[in-house]
Design an enzyme around this catalytic site. Sequence first.
Site, mmCIF file in Angstrom:
data_model
loop_
_atom_site.group_PDB
_atom_site.id
_atom_site.type_symbol
_atom_site.label_atom_id
_atom_site.label_comp_id
_atom_site.label_asym_id
_atom_site.label_seq_id
_atom_site.Cartn_x
_atom_site.Cartn_y
_atom_site.Cartn_z
ATOM 1 N N ILE A 32 0.806 -1.225 0.000
ATOM 2 C CA ILE A 32 0.000 0.000 0.000
ATOM 3 C C ILE A 32 0.837 1.271 0.000
ATOM 4 O O ILE A 32 0.296 2.361 -0.205
ATOM 5 C CB ILE A 32 -0.989 0.043 1.183
ATOM 6 N N GLY A 33 2.149 1.165 0.211
ATOM 7 C CA GLY A 33 2.929 2.398 0.176
ATOM 8 C C GLY A 33 4.379 2.206 0.575
ATOM 9 O O GLY A 33 4.744 1.212 1.209
ATOM 10 N N GLY A 35 7.827 4.597 1.986
ATOM 11 C CA GLY A 35 8.354 5.860 2.480
ATOM 12 C C GLY A 35 9.864 5.832 2.461
ATOM 13 O O GLY A 35 10.477 4.899 1.937
ATOM 14 N N ARG A 36 10.453 6.849 3.048
ATOM 15 C CA ARG A 36 11.919 6.929 3.084
ATOM 16 C C ARG A 36 12.521 5.801 3.905
ATOM 17 O O ARG A 36 13.617 5.318 3.601
ATOM 18 C CB ARG A 36 12.332 8.279 3.683
ATOM 19 N N SER A 37 11.798 5.337 4.921
ATOM 20 C CA SER A 37 12.379 4.370 5.843
ATOM 21 C C SER A 37 11.717 3.002 5.844
ATOM 22 O O SER A 37 12.227 2.066 6.456
ATOM 23 C CB SER A 37 12.345 4.923 7.271
ATOM 24 N N LYS A 51 4.201 -2.774 8.762
ATOM 25 C CA LYS A 51 5.173 -1.773 8.309
ATOM 26 C C LYS A 51 6.564 -2.352 8.525
ATOM 27 O O LYS A 51 6.945 -2.681 9.652
ATOM 28 C CB LYS A 51 4.995 -0.478 9.100
ATOM 29 N N ASP A 132 6.955 16.566 12.859
ATOM 30 C CA ASP A 132 6.772 16.129 11.480
ATOM 31 C C ASP A 132 5.292 15.896 11.175
ATOM 32 O O ASP A 132 4.913 14.909 10.543
ATOM 33 C CB ASP A 132 7.586 14.859 11.215
#
Length: 204
Positions: A32-33, A35-37, A51, A132
């Site tokens: 589903i996605g 990110g940077r990490s 995750k 953030d």
Amino acid sequence: MKQYKQLAESVKFSRSRNWTRLLEKDDSLEFIGAGRSAFAFRVKETNLVLKIFFPEFRRIAQEEADIYKALPNHPYFPSLYDSGENYIVIDYVDGLTLFECLAKGIPIEEEKIKEIDEALKLARDKGLNPSDIHLRNIILTPDGHIKIIDVARFKQTKNCTQWDDLKHAFYKFYMKRYFPKRIPVMVMNMIAALYKRKIVRLGS
């Protein structure tokens, strides 16, 4: 269903300087996605997200797990169900990010801004330092509630004014009667890039 640790171990990827390529995963995981990490997967037939953090960001898995543990059963944040060396399992949150709301022209009511303030206050009351906070990690659910995701930086010690700046822009610009409620993605990305470089100011 396999244990979450087994599901995490099923994910294989290759890393380069500028991108990460997913190579393998268990069939029960729906990508589903990214990110940077980390990569994020929905565990099929559940309302859970797995995750998985990239090797150089493994420490964030434990940090983020600890933050969710400090926010048990909070209505504004996902719940934590499991965690390991390089992964966490949290609620899947359905809805649109505030970024998507602006892109689609879906009005953002002042009441939602107040809910976000309340959520951040609840986190501060738990000894955290919400940081953030941006348009892509605030979700408006189908039933009209606010959820904040990606809390990895809630333990940093530096002062982050990002949410205060966004809120200032909301009242100074967005709330104006003739201000457009639909904003092109390209424009928002440009403003974000200029804000990050401190060329554009959103705050007072």
